[in-house]
Design a protein around this motif. Structure first.
Motif, PDB file in Angstrom:
ATOM      1  N   ALA A  76      54.630  14.630  48.588  1.00  0.00           N
ATOM      2  CA  ALA A  76      54.720  15.978  49.162  1.00  0.00           C
ATOM      3  C   ALA A  76      53.596  16.900  48.699  1.00  0.00           C
ATOM      4  O   ALA A  76      53.497  18.031  49.157  1.00  0.00           O
ATOM      5  N   GLY A  77      52.770  16.422  47.771  1.00  0.00           N
ATOM      6  CA  GLY A  77      51.626  17.214  47.341  1.00  0.00           C
ATOM      7  C   GLY A  77      51.991  18.480  46.578  1.00  0.00           C
ATOM      8  O   GLY A  77      51.248  19.466  46.627  1.00  0.00           O
ATOM      9  N   LEU A  78      53.110  18.453  45.858  1.00  0.00           N
ATOM     10  CA  LEU A  78      53.522  19.628  45.097  1.00  0.00           C
ATOM     11  C   LEU A  78      52.401  20.055  44.143  1.00  0.00           C
ATOM     12  O   LEU A  78      51.792  19.219  43.480  1.00  0.00           O
ATOM     13  N   PHE A  79      52.157  21.352  44.092  1.00  0.00           N
ATOM     14  CA  PHE A  79      51.145  21.983  43.236  1.00  0.00           C
ATOM     15  C   PHE A  79      49.712  21.778  43.717  1.00  0.00           C
ATOM     16  O   PHE A  79      48.786  22.290  43.099  1.00  0.00           O
ATOM     17  N   LEU A  80      49.525  21.012  44.789  1.00  0.00           N
ATOM     18  CA  LEU A  80      48.166  20.854  45.303  1.00  0.00           C
ATOM     19  C   LEU A  80      47.774  22.086  46.116  1.00  0.00           C
ATOM     20  O   LEU A  80      48.526  22.545  46.978  1.00  0.00           O
ATOM     21  N   THR A  81      46.604  22.609  45.834  1.00  0.00           N
ATOM     22  CA  THR A  81      45.988  23.663  46.634  1.00  0.00           C
ATOM     23  C   THR A  81      44.536  23.267  46.844  1.00  0.00           C
ATOM     24  O   THR A  81      43.979  22.497  46.046  1.00  0.00           O
TER      25      THR A  81
ATOM     26  N   MET B  62      44.717  13.857  51.753  1.00  0.00           N
ATOM     27  CA  MET B  62      45.803  13.479  52.656  1.00  0.00           C
ATOM     28  C   MET B  62      47.090  14.241  52.367  1.00  0.00           C
ATOM     29  O   MET B  62      48.008  14.248  53.189  1.00  0.00           O
ATOM     30  N   LEU B  63      47.172  14.863  51.201  1.00  0.00           N
ATOM     31  CA  LEU B  63      48.427  15.485  50.774  1.00  0.00           C
ATOM     32  C   LEU B  63      48.346  16.998  50.634  1.00  0.00           C
ATOM     33  O   LEU B  63      49.377  17.663  50.502  1.00  0.00           O
ATOM     34  N   VAL B  64      47.155  17.553  50.650  1.00  0.00           N
ATOM     35  CA  VAL B  64      46.990  18.968  50.316  1.00  0.00           C
ATOM     36  C   VAL B  64      47.643  19.888  51.344  1.00  0.00           C
ATOM     37  O   VAL B  64      47.991  21.038  51.027  1.00  0.00           O
ATOM     38  N   ASP B  65      47.861  19.398  52.581  1.00  0.00           N
ATOM     39  CA  ASP B  65      48.548  20.244  53.571  1.00  0.00           C
ATOM     40  C   ASP B  65      50.065  20.144  53.460  1.00  0.00           C
ATOM     41  O   ASP B  65      50.801  20.791  54.213  1.00  0.00           O
ATOM     42  N   HIS B  66      50.563  19.312  52.529  1.00  0.00           N
ATOM     43  CA  HIS B  66      51.996  19.189  52.230  1.00  0.00           C
ATOM     44  C   HIS B  66      52.817  18.682  53.425  1.00  0.00           C
ATOM     45  O   HIS B  66      54.025  18.924  53.490  1.00  0.00           O
ATOM     46  N   ALA B  67      52.186  17.971  54.357  1.00  0.00           N
ATOM     47  CA  ALA B  67      52.888  17.495  55.555  1.00  0.00           C
ATOM     48  C   ALA B  67      53.238  16.008  55.483  1.00  0.00           C
ATOM     49  O   ALA B  67      54.092  15.542  56.235  1.00  0.00           O
ATOM     50  N   PHE B  68      52.588  15.256  54.613  1.00  0.00           N
ATOM     51  CA  PHE B  68      52.752  13.803  54.583  1.00  0.00           C
ATOM     52  C   PHE B  68      54.210  13.398  54.368  1.00  0.00           C
ATOM     53  O   PHE B  68      54.743  12.526  55.061  1.00  0.00           O
ATOM     54  N   HIS B  69      54.862  14.018  53.405  1.00  0.00           N
ATOM     55  CA  HIS B  69      56.240  13.688  53.040  1.00  0.00           C
ATOM     56  C   HIS B  69      57.185  13.902  54.229  1.00  0.00           C
ATOM     57  O   HIS B  69      57.953  13.006  54.607  1.00  0.00           O
ATOM     58  N   HIS B  70      57.109  15.077  54.835  1.00  0.00           N
ATOM     59  CA  HIS B  70      57.979  15.387  55.972  1.00  0.00           C
ATOM     60  C   HIS B  70      57.662  14.492  57.165  1.00  0.00           C
ATOM     61  O   HIS B  70      58.582  13.988  57.831  1.00  0.00           O
ATOM     62  N   ASP B  71      56.369  14.307  57.434  1.00  0.00           N
ATOM     63  CA  ASP B  71      55.982  13.500  58.597  1.00  0.00           C
ATOM     64  C   ASP B  71      56.475  12.067  58.463  1.00  0.00           C
ATOM     65  O   ASP B  71      56.917  11.452  59.445  1.00  0.00           O
TER      66      ASP B  71
END
Length: 250
Positions: free
Chosen positions: A45-50, A160-169
């Protein structure tokens, strides 16, 4: 009571998790096997990634990364609560130095920021729920820590994770029948005024009846504890230091 108990169950290694004790007690009474989502937030989910944090890690600017990670209100609380001699041994410079040496270990990873958070926050603090608070359960499964899945997710670049969409998608693609069920609303919040006020007053009664701490500035803390008993509004404003004061007292 929950904060005191949590501190002991986590061997004083966490400032979090008191909220989970209600769930932990319920699960321990009723089940022998549970599933825990530890690791999913960081790994997929890219938690804490900005974007800024990704750039800092990719450029290897360890001191800037450490300063960025240490933007935490506990720093002010520690300075206010600890006696000068103790605080001097635990100052920010030491924290930055320790962080820099740990950050360097992760700079070669495909997702260096994610690697740092996984092997530090996830391993050192979040793991104290499934393997601490739930430690009396016979079996706690952690699907995101499956070796093959971990190897795959840890190999993904941060981009691939910085937009926080991978987990949900990934979830929506795997389970399209349930796509109509919304995910949590991360902006939702309850009014915690009453809860904070009750906690601070209970803390005041507990600490004022106890022997004064040798590492805390009692001249700073005890007048504020008395004020909690006199003013509900004041007691509700002490959340920035109250749980930490109990932790330090224990």
């Amino acid at each position: 009571r929950a904060e005191c108990r949590k501190n002991l169950l986590t061997s004083l290694c966490s400032d979090e998790h008191a909220w989970y004790l209600v769930a932990a007690d319920h699960l321990t009474r009723r089940f022998r096997v549970v599933y825990d989502g530890i690791g999913g937030d960081i790994l997929s989910a890219g938690l804490f990634l900005t974007p800024r944090r990704v750039r800092l890690f990719e450029s290897g600017r360890t001191e800037e990364i450490a300063e960025d990670l240490l933007q935490d209100p506990n720093g002010a609380a520690l300075k206010a609560l600890l006696v000068p001699g103790t605080f001097g041994k635990l100052g920010r410079e030491l924290a930055v130095s320790r962080l820099r040496s740990e950050i360097e270990k992760h700079l070669g990873a495909p997702n260096p920021a994610g690697s740092f958070f996984f092997w530090n926050r996830t391993r050192r603090e979040i793991a104290l729920v499934p393997y601490g608070l739930l430690g009396s359960l016979p079996q706690v499964f952690a699907p995101y820590l499956d070796h093959d899945l971990y190897d795959f997710l840890a190999s993904l670049p941060a981009a691939m994770l910085v937009d926080h969409a991978f987990h949900h998608d990934a979830i929506l693609r795997a389970y399209p029948r349930y796509a109509h069920i919304p995910f949590e609303d991360k902006q939702a919040a309850a009014d915690a005024f009453d809860c904070k006020a009750r906690f601070a007053r209970a803390l005041a009664r507990h600490l004022l009846a106890a022997r004064p701490s040798r590492i805390m500035r009692n001249g700073y803390l005890r007048p504020r504890l008395l004020a909690c008993l006199l003013s509900r509004r004041f007691s509700a404003s002490t959340g920035w230091y109250a749980p930490l004061a109990l932790y330090l007292h224990q």
